[in-house]
Design a protein around this motif. Structure first.
Motif, mmCIF file in Angstrom:
data_model
loop_
_atom_site.group_PDB
_atom_site.id
_atom_site.type_symbol
_atom_site.label_atom_id
_atom_site.label_comp_id
_atom_site.label_asym_id
_atom_site.label_seq_id
_atom_site.Cartn_x
_atom_site.Cartn_y
_atom_site.Cartn_z
ATOM 1 N N ARG A 178 -4.097 -0.381 -1.982
ATOM 2 C CA ARG A 178 -5.599 -0.376 -1.811
ATOM 3 C C ARG A 178 -6.279 -0.208 -1.102
ATOM 4 O O ARG A 178 -7.743 0.619 -0.791
ATOM 5 C CB ARG A 178 -5.948 -1.832 -2.632
ATOM 6 C CG ARG A 178 -7.762 -1.318 -3.489
ATOM 7 C CD ARG A 178 -8.279 -3.605 -3.921
ATOM 8 N NE ARG A 178 -8.072 -4.359 -3.612
ATOM 9 C CZ ARG A 178 -6.964 -5.535 -2.612
ATOM 10 N NH1 ARG A 178 -6.056 -5.027 -3.605
ATOM 11 N NH2 ARG A 178 -7.628 -5.703 -2.427
ATOM 12 N N GLN A 179 -6.296 -1.017 0.036
ATOM 13 C CA GLN A 179 -6.454 -0.954 1.678
ATOM 14 C C GLN A 179 -5.746 0.075 2.743
ATOM 15 O O GLN A 179 -6.486 0.586 3.714
ATOM 16 C CB GLN A 179 -6.439 -2.138 2.365
ATOM 17 C CG GLN A 179 -7.987 -2.808 1.573
ATOM 18 C CD GLN A 179 -9.695 -2.327 1.807
ATOM 19 O OE1 GLN A 179 -9.620 -1.701 1.680
ATOM 20 N NE2 GLN A 179 -9.914 -3.270 0.904
ATOM 21 N N GLY A 180 -4.508 -0.136 2.086
ATOM 22 C CA GLY A 180 -3.873 1.001 3.991
ATOM 23 C C GLY A 180 -3.871 1.712 4.118
ATOM 24 O O GLY A 180 -3.664 3.070 2.803
ATOM 25 N N ASP A 181 -4.162 2.338 5.457
ATOM 26 C CA ASP A 181 -3.945 3.565 5.850
ATOM 27 C C ASP A 181 -2.567 3.852 6.168
ATOM 28 O O ASP A 181 -1.839 5.101 6.165
ATOM 29 C CB ASP A 181 -5.099 3.924 6.807
ATOM 30 C CG ASP A 181 -6.335 4.280 6.576
ATOM 31 O OD1 ASP A 181 -7.216 4.386 6.229
ATOM 32 O OD2 ASP A 181 -6.391 2.962 6.570
ATOM 33 N N THR A 182 -1.939 2.796 6.584
ATOM 34 C CA THR A 182 0.000 2.931 6.974
ATOM 35 C C THR A 182 0.325 1.895 6.062
ATOM 36 O O THR A 182 -0.552 0.385 6.501
ATOM 37 C CB THR A 182 0.447 3.077 8.563
ATOM 38 O OG1 THR A 182 -0.593 3.981 8.900
ATOM 39 C CG2 THR A 182 1.272 2.708 8.837
ATOM 40 N N TRP A 183 0.798 1.860 5.726
ATOM 41 C CA TRP A 183 2.130 0.279 5.729
ATOM 42 C C TRP A 183 2.904 0.143 6.211
ATOM 43 O O TRP A 183 3.880 0.800 7.165
ATOM 44 C CB TRP A 183 2.950 0.054 4.178
ATOM 45 C CG TRP A 183 3.869 -0.744 3.970
ATOM 46 C CD1 TRP A 183 4.043 -2.305 3.612
ATOM 47 C CD2 TRP A 183 5.196 -0.570 3.920
ATOM 48 N NE1 TRP A 183 4.520 -2.235 3.313
ATOM 49 C CE2 TRP A 183 5.990 -1.955 3.867
ATOM 50 C CE3 TRP A 183 5.855 0.928 4.109
ATOM 51 C CZ2 TRP A 183 7.488 -1.665 2.941
ATOM 52 C CZ3 TRP A 183 7.562 0.936 3.905
ATOM 53 C CH2 TRP A 183 8.267 -0.465 3.759
ATOM 54 N N VAL A 184 3.186 -1.553 6.527
ATOM 55 C CA VAL A 184 4.228 -1.658 7.257
ATOM 56 C C VAL A 184 5.075 -2.595 7.920
ATOM 57 O O VAL A 184 5.209 -3.145 7.120
ATOM 58 C CB VAL A 184 3.166 -2.572 9.275
ATOM 59 C CG1 VAL A 184 4.300 -2.717 10.444
ATOM 60 C CG2 VAL A 184 2.009 -1.527 9.651
ATOM 61 N N THR A 185 6.331 -2.144 7.965
ATOM 62 C CA THR A 185 7.195 -3.282 7.716
ATOM 63 C C THR A 185 8.855 -3.619 8.997
ATOM 64 O O THR A 185 8.330 -2.025 9.583
ATOM 65 C CB THR A 185 8.629 -1.976 7.043
ATOM 66 O OG1 THR A 185 9.249 -3.725 6.147
ATOM 67 C CG2 THR A 185 9.266 -1.824 6.470
#
Length: 292
Positions: free
Chosen positions: A186-193
């Motif tokens: 919904r809000q991320g330009d990037t997902w981080v793991t």
């Protein structure tokens, strides 16, 4: 398959201007982004300087490299002053800041409970994280925000003139579980793991499963998952990312095949787990598509 963008994580442990020289060196090497962890202290390391003040200083002594937090901690920051600082850094950097955000570590040495009060349950932590990010989003879009949430409040906050980057600075969302993935969608330009898993899976299998969850979350939000960048923060899974340029290329290629678009490695820190040959770091930076 597109080659991943390569970034580095800086250590906020050296006094200025020595630290500034390292940030300038990261820019010279060609890293896409230089990140900094957001803690009061991390795993007992002292001194540990403030992330946002560091970003402002780093933005002032660089001109091309992007800067950002990896990740801003909801453990001890309120969205209102955080948004104000982000807008200021966005102005200083002339639109080069990205803010990655996490729910906050659960241990005392990662700032959990540092402000006092009752410990947060897993459910409360997830709810706080989502509300925190949603309020920050509103504050950075403006022009005035009043918000009454379960955990956070903002009253008649004037946010003009807003961010240099429109409609707001990019967000990275660090998340593994379904609720966090929905927030990333919904809000991320990037997902981080980081590639770590609570199920005992190896990092490669863990990231593959996480990417499937991210794809499902994006579908539920009506978003094309290809519009979310996917950043792997290397260094927490025992893989030999910094052993040699050949090892880095092998790992980067494998994760790129899964769908990882960005990789962040740690700036070399002599002694311990983060030591690395500076020549290897230089070679890794040269792997970034904008450098090659």
């Amino acid at each position: 398959m597109t080659a991943p963008r390569i970034s580095t994580v800086m250590w906020p442990i050296k006094p200025w201007p020595e630290a500034g020289e390292e940030w300038r060196r990261a820019e010279e090497l060609g890293f896409h982004t230089a990140w900094v962890y957001d803690h009061i202290a991390w795993k007992g390391t002292t001194p540990w300087y403030d992330a946002y003040t560091t970003l402002a200083a780093a933005a002032a002594v660089t001109s091309r490299i992007r800067v950002g937090t990896l990740v801003t901690s909801a453990n001890f920051r309120h969205p209102v002053p955080t948004a104000h600082a982000i807008k200021t850094i966005d102005l200083i950097s002339q639109g080069r800041v990205t803010i990655a955000i996490g729910s906050g570590g659960t241990h005392r040495n990662s700032d959990a409970g540092i402000l006092g009060g009752d410990d947060w349950s897993s459910r409360e932590r997830a709810e706080r994280f989502a509300e925190w990010v949603d309020l920050l989003d509103k504050l950075l879009r403006g022009p005035e925000v009043t918000f009454e949430g379960t955990y956070y409040t903002a009253r008649e906050v004037v946010t003009e003139p807003g961010c240099v980057q429109r409609p707001r600075v990019p967000f990275g969302i660090a998340a593994n579980g379904p609720r966090g993935m929905r927030l990333a969608a919904r809000q991320g330009d990037t997902w981080v793991t980081t590639g770590r898993s609570k199920t005992g899976d190896g990092p490669y299998d863990a990231v593959r499963a996480q990417l499937e969850t991210l794809h499902e979350a994006c579908a539920a939000e009506g978003r094309d998952s290809s519009t979310v960048r996917r950043l792997f923060l290397a260094g927490f899974t025992g893989e030999p990312w910094m052993e040699s340029i050949e090892a880095f290329r092998d790992l980067a290629g494998r994760y790129a095949e899964l769908g990882i678009t960005d990789i962040a490695v740690h700036w070399p820190r002599p002694g311990g787990d983060w030591a690395a040959d500076p020549k290897v770091v230089e070679a890794i930076a040269a792997e970034d598509p904008q450098t090659s």
